[in-house]
Design an enzyme around this catalytic site. Structure first.
Site, PDB file in Angstrom:
ATOM      1  NE  ARG A 161      -4.302  -1.878   0.437  1.00  0.00           N
ATOM      2  CZ  ARG A 161      -4.465  -3.060   0.148  1.00  0.00           C
ATOM      3  NH1 ARG A 161      -3.409  -3.917  -0.396  1.00  0.00           N
ATOM      4  NH2 ARG A 161      -5.476  -3.792   0.500  1.00  0.00           N
ATOM      5  CB  SER A 233      -8.702  -1.562   4.479  1.00  0.00           C
ATOM      6  OG  SER A 233      -8.821  -2.946   3.877  1.00  0.00           O
ATOM      7  CD  GLU A 329      -5.620   0.408   2.257  1.00  0.00           C
ATOM      8  OE1 GLU A 329      -5.556  -0.539   2.878  1.00  0.00           O
ATOM      9  OE2 GLU A 329      -6.309   0.591   1.134  1.00  0.00           O
TER      10      GLU A 329
END
Ligand code: EPU
Length: 333
Positions: A161, A233, A329
């Site tokens: 990520r 998420s 995130e």
């Protein structure tokens, strides 16, 4: 190109928050962006599908959004194909296009919300595949001087990520196109839990069946942002040392984990949050989704401040219980 002043961003963020930007510019080509760069109000925020953003209030500046929507095959050989995709293409439309054309590589990333430009910034990932596995080149424009710059995969400094566009060069380059290398030869990746089973049930590992399986699994766990505001998420899965992991495992022998680079261990944040008792619980109009604790939802009328209050409380509780500090995130704006 369309330029809108004092514009609502309610349909530009998947939390569905009705906040405003001083200016919203949808640009449709490299030239359009270059032409408009000189006289836009700072600060600038670049968005894609708005599926990873939490607005803490109105945005006092210019929001830039690409609507470049082409998908073109630019090369390849008997086994591979190189495809150049506009930053504004809806990610899942690209995945569907690959599935129809028999190109392998992104099928495990089916049904991820957002757009192609952002996929290269966030290094989106699911079911054992990350965008970085198929990205060849990211084509961009430098916002400071309008110059064009191509980043090779290695130059993007991809990690879980993460990319150079979220770190060292944050906010400095607008993605125009992403060039992907896909396989014409079947390459099913079924290693991730439930996928193999679902694909088998559907009749075997064809591109179409893998896509269907991933969509079914996602739908069973993740809320549809059109029905319940969310950003997928909310937290990243923490990567911890083996030592830290062993301490957790001595108290919770069933703790799930995945191997991470350099001997580290990735632990599902959803599991940690569930163990603190937050799964399905609310704090005001923000809540933890009942089927996947990693997802925070807007039950209706939540502001960024409400969602952040819930996130901060969860971070604190996970820290207390496990000594692990979760990081988000989702990007706070
Ligand atoms: N788990 C729980 N409780 C929960 C949620 C998860 O105990 O409420 C445990 C379960 O043991 C489960 C494990 O966590 O087996 C992993 O759960 P899941 O397969 O749902 O995946 P995840 O690690 O929670 C990550 C990505 C997702 C991606 C899935 C599938 C991150 C931050 N999230 O979630 O990505 O779809 O894997 O690959 O890495 C996103 O980024 O928006 C996203 C949805």
């Amino acid at each position: 190109m369309t330029i809108r002043d004092n514009c609502s961003l309610a349909d530009r963020n998947t939390f569905g928050m009705d906040i405003r930007a001083d200016s919203l510019i949808d640009w449709a080509s490299t030239d359009e962006l270059k032409n408009v760069l000189h006289d836009i109000e700072q600060p600038i925020l670049m968005i894609g599908g708005g599926s990873n953003l939490l607005f803490m209030g109105d945005f006092r500046g210019t929001v830039l959004h690409s609507t470049i929507s082409s998908i073109e095959v630019i090369g390849g050989d008997s086994d591979h194909v190189h495809v150049r995709v506009g930053a504004g293409v809806v990610w899942d439309d690209f995945v569907a296009w690959c599935s129809i054309n028999g190109y392998w590589g992104v099928e495990n990333l089916s049904a991820i919300p957002g757009e192609v430009g952002a996929s290269a910034v966030q290094n989106i990932g699911a079911y054992g595949v990350e965008a970085k596995d198929v990205i060849d080149t990211v084509q961009t424009i430098c916002l400071a001087d309008g110059s064009e710059r191509d980043f090779t995969n290695a130059q993007c400094r991809y990690a879980y990520r993460q990319s150079i566009f979220k770190n060292e060069l944050k906010g400095q380059y607008a993605v125009t196109y992403v060039i992907f290398t896909l396989s014409k030869v079947a390459q099913p990746k079924l290693g991730y839990g439930a996928i193999a089973q679902e694909v088998e049930r559907l009749g075997g590992p064809t591109l179409e069946n893998i896509r269907k399986a991933v969509i079914a699994i996602r739908e069973s766990k993740l809320p549809d942002p059109k029905l319940l505001g969310n950003a997928g998420s909310f937290f990243m899965n923490p990567v911890i040392s083996e030592q830290e992991f062993n301490i957790i495992r001595s108290n919770y022998p069933d703790v799930p984990s995945y191997p991470a680079p350099d001997g580290m261990v990735k632990v599902p944040a959803g599991w940690l949050i569930e163990k603190t008792g937050w799964k399905g619980r609310s704090l005001g109009p923000a809540a933890v989704y009942e089927k996947q604790a990693l997802v925070l939802v807007n039950k209706g009328g939540a502001t960024g401040v409400d969602v952040k209050r819930l996130a901060d409380t969860i971070i604190e509780d996970v820290k207390q219980k496990f000594g692990i500090t979760l990081t988000t995130e989702v990007n706070y704006i």
